[in-house]
Structures are given as C-alpha cells and as structure tokens.
Design a protein around this motif. Structure first.
Motif, mmCIF file in Angstrom:
data_model
loop_
_atom_site.group_PDB
_atom_site.id
_atom_site.type_symbol
_atom_site.label_atom_id
_atom_site.label_comp_id
_atom_site.label_asym_id
_atom_site.label_seq_id
_atom_site.Cartn_x
_atom_site.Cartn_y
_atom_site.Cartn_z
ATOM 1 N N SER A 44 0.836 -1.204 0.000
ATOM 2 C CA SER A 44 0.000 0.000 0.000
ATOM 3 C C SER A 44 0.871 1.253 0.000
ATOM 4 N N PHE A 45 1.970 1.223 0.775
ATOM 5 C CA PHE A 45 2.891 2.361 0.855
ATOM 6 C C PHE A 45 3.493 2.667 -0.523
ATOM 7 N N LEU A 46 4.008 1.629 -1.184
ATOM 8 C CA LEU A 46 4.674 1.842 -2.474
ATOM 9 C C LEU A 46 3.694 2.330 -3.543
ATOM 10 N N ALA A 47 2.550 1.652 -3.633
ATOM 11 C CA ALA A 47 1.580 2.042 -4.666
ATOM 12 C C ALA A 47 1.049 3.455 -4.395
ATOM 13 N N SER A 48 0.798 3.766 -3.112
ATOM 14 C CA SER A 48 0.271 5.102 -2.778
ATOM 15 C C SER A 48 1.320 6.175 -3.017
ATOM 16 N N THR A 49 2.615 5.840 -2.783
ATOM 17 C CA THR A 49 3.678 6.833 -3.005
ATOM 18 C C THR A 49 3.633 7.330 -4.442
ATOM 19 N N VAL A 50 3.490 6.379 -5.393
ATOM 20 C CA VAL A 50 3.449 6.757 -6.813
ATOM 21 C C VAL A 50 2.292 7.731 -7.058
ATOM 22 N N GLU A 51 1.120 7.412 -6.508
ATOM 23 C CA GLU A 51 -0.066 8.268 -6.731
ATOM 24 C C GLU A 51 0.111 9.635 -6.062
#
Lengths: 72, 276
Positions: free
Chosen positions: B12-19
């Motif tokens: 969740s952290f990695l995917a949200s960072t991109v967004e």
C-alpha cells in the motif's frame, strides 16, 4: 442569449482558448478511443495516434503563429 | 507483526507513493507558478470531495466510481491546459512573445497596496484551483482504490493475523506514503521558487501534457495500456521535452531580432509567488 454566448466563450477560453488545440485533442482522444474500444487496435498503434495528434496540434498552432513572418 | 501484515503495509505504501507523487507534483508546480492559495484551495476542495465520496460509498467505492471515465476526463483537461501553457512558453523561448515579467508586476502591486496601507493577498486563480482539484481528486481516489483493494485482499486471504485489519493496515501504508511525499515536497519548494518564471511554466506545460496523455490513454484503453505501467510517465516527459526543444529551435529564426536577443536570457528573474 448574450449572456449564454459570453458564458460559452468564457468556458472555451478557460479550458482551451485555442481552436486548433481543442480540435487536435478531441480528435486524439476520439480516434484513440475508437481504435482501442471498437477496433481493438494494438496499444502501440493507439499510443502513436494519440501522441501524434497531440503533437500535431501543437505544431499546427505554432506554425500559425509564424505564418507570414520572414526567417532571419 | 507477521510477514503478511508487513506485505499489506509495504504494498500500500509503495503504490500510494506513486499516486501521491503524481498529485503532489501538480499541487507543487501550481503553487510555485500561480500561487499557493489557489493550489491549496484546489487541494482542499478535492480532499473534502474525497471525504464525502469515501464517506458515502465506503469500501463499495470500487464498484460505484467509474475510475476509467474519470481518468479520461481529467486526462483530456490536463492535456488542454498543458498544451496551452507549453505553447506560450515555447513562443517565449523562441523570442516570438515577450518574456512576461510578472515578478515586477507583482512587486509593483504589493508596493501599491502597502502604500495604501492594505494587506496583499494572492488572488484565487480558477485555473490553478481547477488543475490542483482535478489531480488531487483523481489520485486521491486511486489511493482509496489501492487501500480498499489491498486491504480487502488481505482480509479475503483469511490470515488470522490480517483478518478484519487489512484496510486499516493498508491505510497506515498510504498515510506513511503521504507523509514522505509531503516532506520531500516541502524540501524542494524553496529551490523551486528561485527558478525563472518561464522555465517553470515550460516545465508545468510538459508535466500537465505528460500526465494528461498518461491518464487519458488509461481512460480509453485500460490501466495496463502503458508499457511497464507508471514507468511510461517519465518517458512521456522526456519525449515532450525533446519535442518542445525541437519546436523552439524551429521557431527561433522567425523571431524579430530584438526579441530573439531577450529570449536567450532564460536566467533572468528568480520566480516568486505571483498572481496571474
């Protein structure tokens, strides 16, 4: 009527302000959507058409700016 | 904490960072090029809209919000806004349009207001508010989708440790990503203020056009349209930079001689917060 025309003009100026860019972007996404959705064209072709039309619109509107100007 | 719990948080952290990086980039450039008031107003409105949407739909959000249609609409609008800015910036760099000294106009306005004993407040700019709003709303919804999808998946996976806590853990990951991105943004804000105004507008034009193309294409052809997903975004940025550079070279010979000489002064005035 005058108020409506003014509202339409203000909306157009806010979102586009350049008919060539507006037509190019509409064509890019319209044609891209048609290729991807109805014709199931490969992603590469859709990408080339989409980006090609966006860049084409920019080139055309810039060309209009220098039309008739002499080169130094 | 078990490995599966960490996996939910990290994913969740990695995917949200991109967004968050995508949304924050636009908030940042609008803040620096137009003004922070408009940028933050757009962001605030988007956060309120997001809270209302998430409050109404809850975890059923993924079923009711047509994310692809939203991507298409936001993509088209960003391309239109981006091309408009890019055209002006290219014409200025080519010497066909005078470099706009908004910094001087701003200083003059502030001095005038001060002389009258009034306080200056940067004007709310509809373009800045709308651009910031659209980007934050779209990316915020994507983060909500990520949290719900990862969290629900962890719950469905049936691990006794993750059961029922999946969404909470995914939210922790997304919140950590937000803190990281906002912290990094605060660090780069000051150096960005010193970049010349036309260069910033040029970069904003490139960014908006790239993001718009990226999201718009996903809107018409699905999320897996781009080669290597989000990695296609920097490639689009480089592509538009090269195209814009070539267009400037093509247009320079058409510039009137006096204007052409000023066009080369790209390092003119440092840029501050200006009202457009």
């Amino acid at each position: 009527m005058n108020r409506i025309t003014r509202a339409v003009k203000a909306t157009y100026n806010f979102f586009a302000g350049d008919m060539i860019l507006l037509v190019a972007v509409a064509l890019a996404f319209g044609l891209g959507g048609l290729l991807a959705g109805a014709l199931h064209a490969p992603a590469l072709l859709v990408g080339v058409v989409l980006i090609g039309l966006i860049v084409g619109g920019l080139v055309t509107t810039l060309a209009r700016e220098v039309r008739g100007r002499p080169r130094n | 904490m078990t490995g599966q719990l960490w996996a939910v948080i990290i994913a969740s952290f990695l995917a949200s960072t991109v967004e968050f990086v995508e949304a924050f980039t636009i908030v940042l450039v609008i803040g620096v090029t137009i003004n922070w008031r408009s940028s933050l107003a757009g962001m605030g409105l988007a956060v309120v809209a997001l809270a209302v949407i998430v409050g109404i739909f809850g975890t059923a959000l993924v079923k009711f919000v047509p994310i692809e249609t939203l991507r298409l609409v936001v993509g088209i609008l960003l391309v239109l806004f981006g091309l408009k800015w890019l055209k002006k910036a290219i014409l200025r760099y080519a010497g066909l349009k005078a470099l706009h000294d908004e910094e001087a106009i701003y200083e003059e306005q502030v001095a005038e207001l001060k002389a009258r004993g009034e306080h200056h407040q940067a004007r709310i700019d509809p373009f800045g508010v709308a651009t910031s709003f659209k980007s934050v709303l779209l990316e915020g919804l994507e983060v909500a989708f990520i949290v719900i999808t990862f969290g629900a998946q962890a719950n469905v996976a049936g691990s006794t440790s993750a059961s029922g806590r999946g969404i909470l853990l995914a939210t922790v990951g997304a919140a950590a990503a937000l803190l990281l991105v906002v912290g990094a943004g605060a660090l780069v804000r000051a150096p960005l203020q010193r970049v010349p105004e036309n260069m910033l507008k040029f970069v904003v034009g490139i960014m908006l056009t790239s993001f718009g193309t990226f999201w718009g294409a996903e809107g018409i052809a699905g999320e897996d349209f781009w080669w290597h997903g989000d990695l296609a975004l920097p490639l689009l940025v480089v592509f538009y930079l090269v195209v814009a550079g070539l267009l400037i070279l093509w247009l320079r010979p058409y510039a009137p001689k006096k204007a052409a000489s000023t066009a080369g002064q790209m390092t003119a005035q440092p840029h501050g917060e200006v009202a457009r």
